[in-house]
Design a protein around this motif. Structure first.
Motif, short mmCIF file in Angstrom:
data_model
loop_
_atom_site.label_atom_id
_atom_site.label_comp_id
_atom_site.label_asym_id
_atom_site.label_seq_id
_atom_site.Cartn_x
_atom_site.Cartn_y
_atom_site.Cartn_z
N ARG A 1 1.10 -1.03 -0.36
CA ARG A 1 0.10 -0.01 0.18
C ARG A 1 0.70 1.20 0.15
N HIS A 2 2.07 0.90 0.82
CA HIS A 2 3.22 2.23 0.93
C HIS A 2 2.94 2.46 -0.60
N VAL A 3 3.99 1.68 -0.99
CA VAL A 3 4.69 1.97 -2.66
C VAL A 3 3.43 2.37 -3.85
N ALA A 4 2.01 2.01 -3.38
CA ALA A 4 0.71 2.47 -4.04
C ALA A 4 1.05 4.32 -3.65
N TYR A 5 1.10 4.29 -3.27
CA TYR A 5 0.42 5.49 -2.66
C TYR A 5 1.66 6.48 -3.15
#
Length: 227
Positions: A165-169
């Motif tokens: 999720r952090h990477v996607a953000y």
């Protein structure tokens, strides 16, 4: 090309810090405003504030602009980041004393408040607790210590989900995919992220009371506790 192992000793990394932090951390500048509110709840108009991890001076600048009577002691182990802080602060730098080193190198206080933003997640559990304990010793009774950093569940499956999720953000924030891949590798291998429960326990073990979570956004959380 630099060969330093510490990105905060890399002039190119330091030069990009302000813009990159605002891209990587949800509500980055809002956190500064929230922290200033939490400090002002208990700190006097002429408060002396300890800033752990000067972070290029961005949070110190926000606090100084919001409260003209506050003065600051800013501590950071990176000389390059302290230089950046002085440049970012401009005329406000006259209200800030810079200290090159760690919390052990900070003055004894007593301080009316202390902050540690995007700092403690670089320390493993025992070092993080020791740093929080040193902050506690420098605070006046009842003074707030306000922290915000990466903190997300660490159980099997959950850790990878939150990293994804952090990477996607980061991608949605416009960061180059190659830089995103490097960030994920760095977080996975070099940043000792803890669970929210562990982070809360550290503050309690360091002697802070009424520890309260005031911020949560994806992989970042913030707490305030009182000396």
């Amino acid at each position: 090309m630099t060969t330093t192992l510490n990105p905060f000793d890399d002039p190119q990394h330091v030069a990009r810090y302000a813009d990159r932090a605002a891209q990587m951390v949800p509500a980055y500048r809002d956190i500064h405003r929230m922290v200033a509110v939490l400090i002002a709840e208990r700190a006097p108009s002429d408060a002396r504030i300890l800033v752990l991890g000067a972070g290029g001076g961005l949070e110190t600048k926000a606090f100084a602009e919001a409260h003209q009577g506050w003065t600051f002691d800013a501590v950071d182990p990176s000389a390059a980041m302290l230089d950046l802080a002085e440049r970012n602060l401009g005329p406000l730098a006259k209200r800030v004393r810079m200290h090159h080193g760690y919390v052990d190198d900070a003055p004894a206080g007593p301080f009316a408040a202390a902050t540690g933003l995007l700092t403690l997640h670089f320390l493993p559990y025992e070092e993080r607790r020791a740093a929080a304990t040193q902050v506690r010793r420098r605070l006046a009774p009842g003074a707030p210590f306000i922290v915000a950093h990466m903190s997300f569940p660490q159980r099997d499956g959950e850790r990878e989900l939150w990293l994804s999720r952090h990477v996607a953000y980061l991608v949605e924030s416009g960061i180059d995919p190659a830089d995103v891949d490097r960030a994920r590798t760095a977080i996975s291998t070099q940043v000792p992220v803890l669970s929210p429960a562990a982070d809360r326990t550290i503050l309690q073990e360091a002697g802070f009371s009424d520890v309260t979570e005031f911020f949560s956004a994806f992989t970042f959380r913030g707490w305030v506790g009182y000396a």
